[in-house]
Design a protein around this motif. Structure first.
Motif, short mmCIF file in Angstrom:
data_model
loop_
_atom_site.label_atom_id
_atom_site.label_comp_id
_atom_site.label_asym_id
_atom_site.label_seq_id
_atom_site.Cartn_x
_atom_site.Cartn_y
_atom_site.Cartn_z
N TYR A 161 11.82 -5.73 -14.68
CA TYR A 161 9.54 -4.80 -14.81
C TYR A 161 9.73 -3.65 -13.32
O TYR A 161 8.98 -2.63 -13.43
CB TYR A 161 8.81 -6.04 -13.92
CG TYR A 161 7.21 -4.87 -13.81
CD1 TYR A 161 6.87 -5.83 -12.82
CD2 TYR A 161 6.68 -5.17 -15.28
CE1 TYR A 161 5.94 -4.72 -12.47
CE2 TYR A 161 5.41 -3.76 -14.85
CZ TYR A 161 4.62 -4.09 -13.80
OH TYR A 161 3.70 -3.72 -13.54
N VAL A 218 -7.27 -2.33 -6.03
CA VAL A 218 -7.20 -1.11 -5.13
C VAL A 218 -8.82 -0.62 -6.22
O VAL A 218 -8.74 -0.28 -7.17
CB VAL A 218 -6.28 0.05 -5.61
CG1 VAL A 218 -6.20 0.95 -4.82
CG2 VAL A 218 -5.22 -1.25 -5.39
N THR A 225 -10.89 -5.75 -1.79
CA THR A 225 -10.44 -4.55 -2.51
C THR A 225 -10.09 -2.80 -1.42
O THR A 225 -10.94 -2.99 -1.55
CB THR A 225 -12.02 -3.81 -3.09
OG1 THR A 225 -12.66 -4.33 -4.71
CG2 THR A 225 -11.45 -2.79 -4.49
N ILE A 226 -8.96 -2.33 -1.16
CA ILE A 226 -8.96 -1.47 -1.28
C ILE A 226 -9.12 -0.16 -1.67
O ILE A 226 -9.23 0.39 -2.74
CB ILE A 226 -6.75 -1.57 -1.55
CG1 ILE A 226 -6.57 -2.00 -0.90
CG2 ILE A 226 -6.59 0.10 -0.33
CD1 ILE A 226 -5.09 -2.33 -1.77
N GLU A 263 -2.78 -3.21 1.93
CA GLU A 263 -3.23 -4.43 2.24
C GLU A 263 -4.30 -4.85 3.18
O GLU A 263 -5.68 -5.75 3.34
CB GLU A 263 -2.31 -5.39 1.55
CG GLU A 263 -2.91 -7.55 1.46
CD GLU A 263 -1.98 -7.66 0.63
OE1 GLU A 263 -0.71 -7.71 0.63
OE2 GLU A 263 -2.90 -8.67 -0.10
N ALA A 301 2.08 -0.26 0.26
CA ALA A 301 1.65 -1.38 -0.39
C ALA A 301 0.64 -3.06 0.77
O ALA A 301 -0.59 -3.11 0.98
CB ALA A 301 2.24 -2.08 -1.13
N CYS A 360 6.32 2.83 -1.36
CA CYS A 360 5.28 2.36 -1.42
C CYS A 360 5.18 1.07 -1.47
O CYS A 360 4.25 0.43 -1.19
CB CYS A 360 6.06 2.67 -2.76
SG CYS A 360 4.99 3.81 -4.42
N LEU A 379 0.15 4.11 -12.84
CA LEU A 379 2.02 3.85 -11.94
C LEU A 379 1.49 3.46 -11.08
O LEU A 379 2.33 2.35 -9.71
CB LEU A 379 2.91 5.33 -12.40
CG LEU A 379 4.20 5.15 -11.69
CD1 LEU A 379 5.05 3.76 -12.13
CD2 LEU A 379 4.92 6.27 -12.26
N LEU A 387 2.66 -4.66 -6.80
CA LEU A 387 4.20 -5.81 -6.80
C LEU A 387 4.45 -5.47 -5.51
O LEU A 387 5.46 -6.88 -5.04
CB LEU A 387 4.76 -3.99 -7.21
CG LEU A 387 6.85 -4.61 -7.52
CD1 LEU A 387 6.80 -5.40 -8.75
CD2 LEU A 387 7.58 -3.39 -7.70
N HIS A 388 3.88 -5.22 -4.72
CA HIS A 388 4.15 -5.70 -3.17
C HIS A 388 2.81 -6.62 -2.66
O HIS A 388 2.88 -6.94 -1.45
CB HIS A 388 4.19 -4.59 -2.42
CG HIS A 388 5.66 -3.96 -3.16
ND1 HIS A 388 7.02 -4.60 -2.89
CD2 HIS A 388 5.66 -2.77 -3.11
CE1 HIS A 388 7.74 -3.44 -3.67
NE2 HIS A 388 6.74 -2.96 -3.68
N PHE A 389 1.69 -6.75 -3.48
CA PHE A 389 1.10 -7.11 -2.33
C PHE A 389 1.15 -8.70 -2.45
O PHE A 389 1.67 -9.73 -2.79
CB PHE A 389 -0.51 -7.55 -3.24
CG PHE A 389 -1.17 -5.60 -2.67
CD1 PHE A 389 -1.92 -5.13 -4.73
CD2 PHE A 389 -1.21 -4.63 -2.34
CE1 PHE A 389 -2.72 -4.15 -4.10
CE2 PHE A 389 -0.85 -3.57 -1.81
CZ PHE A 389 -2.40 -3.47 -3.40
N LYS A 408 0.32 0.01 -10.47
CA LYS A 408 1.51 -1.55 -10.64
C LYS A 408 2.33 -0.79 -9.23
O LYS A 408 2.91 -2.15 -9.23
CB LYS A 408 2.36 -0.85 -11.87
CG LYS A 408 1.61 -1.11 -13.33
CD LYS A 408 2.09 -0.86 -13.99
CE LYS A 408 1.18 -1.35 -15.62
NZ LYS A 408 1.98 -0.59 -16.67
N LEU A 409 2.68 0.14 -9.17
CA LEU A 409 3.64 0.15 -7.70
C LEU A 409 3.24 -0.96 -6.92
O LEU A 409 3.82 -1.19 -5.61
CB LEU A 409 3.61 1.35 -7.85
CG LEU A 409 4.88 2.13 -8.31
CD1 LEU A 409 4.45 3.88 -7.46
CD2 LEU A 409 6.44 2.06 -8.23
N LEU A 410 1.49 -0.75 -6.48
CA LEU A 410 1.05 -0.84 -5.35
C LEU A 410 1.17 -2.83 -5.39
O LEU A 410 1.00 -3.43 -4.30
CB LEU A 410 -0.22 -0.36 -4.74
CG LEU A 410 -0.09 0.49 -4.44
CD1 LEU A 410 -1.83 1.15 -4.41
CD2 LEU A 410 0.95 0.81 -3.26
N LEU A 415 9.39 0.41 -13.59
CA LEU A 415 8.86 0.65 -12.46
C LEU A 415 9.65 1.89 -12.05
O LEU A 415 9.02 3.27 -11.48
CB LEU A 415 7.75 0.67 -12.00
CG LEU A 415 7.24 -0.56 -12.40
CD1 LEU A 415 6.33 -1.69 -10.59
CD2 LEU A 415 6.33 0.16 -12.89
#
Lengths: 141, 78
Positions: free
Chosen positions: A15, B28, A76-77, A66, A62, A58, B12, B19-21, B15-17, A19
């Motif tokens: 996956y 978001v 929610t961001i 968060e 992220a 990224c 995209l 992945l790391h939460f 999904k990228l973000l 990406l």
């Protein structure tokens, strides 16, 4: 079971690879745009390096986003969190703030259009969902 | 609205973000996704432009060496 874990690990890995490929594609497109402007080429390694860099950045984004949202006791961001990300460089912050204002402006225009359309269809005033955002006066209130 | 030249798609970026939460409940907003896509685009363009500028000679090919030179400053800005 160990097998399940390995399979899950494999899935997550592929996956991630998908990406990364998507990021690589977008980075490649942006490189093309710049390259065509100035008659230069970017080596495959350079494009790959920038795209790997972007992918990793990224993760930083992220995590920070968060945490910003959690700090504000939200799950929610929102745009304010993203603006915080851009705080380190003045010109960057300015650009992102402008973009967020454009988005907010666009949204309120969309809402106004929808509200107007609903009013015309129902022929009675619609109660504004967010009173703060309402720009028009509602005489019946 | 943004979207004329190349850029990152909302989906995209989401999904990228994601992945790391650390927390499953983290989401978001659509606007935040668009803004992050813009931010990412600037990041890439900044990398591309500074690499271009780092070219001392008039090279027709931009290679990884140039990227290595500009990496520290690029990351500091972000």
């Amino acid at each position: 079971m160990e097998e399940d874990e390995a399979a899950e690990e494999q899935q997550r890995f592929s996956y991630q690879q998908r990406l990364k490929a998507a990021v690589h594609y977008t980075v490649g497109c942006l490189c093309e745009e710049v390259a065509s402007d100035r008659e230069i080429r970017f080596s495959k390694q350079t494009i790959a390096a920038i795209s790997e860099l972007t992918f990793r950045q990224c993760e930083n984004f992220a995590r920070d986003l968060e945490m910003f949202a959690r700090h504000a006791k939200r799950s929610t961001i929102n745009m304010e969190d993203v603006k915080l990300l851009a705080r380190r460089s003045n010109s960057l912050l300015k650009y992102i703030t402008e973009k967020s204002e454009e988005l907010a402006q666009f949204n309120s225009e969309q809402r106004a259009k929808k509200r107007k359309k609903l009013e015309e269809e129902n022929q009675e005033p619609v109660e504004p969902a967010e009173a703060a955002a309402a720009e028009q006066d509602n005489p019946s209130l | 609205m943004e979207g004329t030249s190349g850029g990152f798609r909302k989906e995209l970026v989401g999904k990228l973000l994601q992945l790391h939460f650390k927390d499953d409940k983290t989401k978001v907003s659509g606007d935040a996704l668009r803004l992050t896509a813009d931010l990412l685009k600037i990041f890439v363009v900044a990398a591309i432009r500074s690499v271009r500028q780092a070219q001392a000679e008039d090279l027709a090919l931009v290679d990884v060496d140039q990227l290595e030179k500009v990496l520290p400053q690029l990351l500091l800005d972000f």
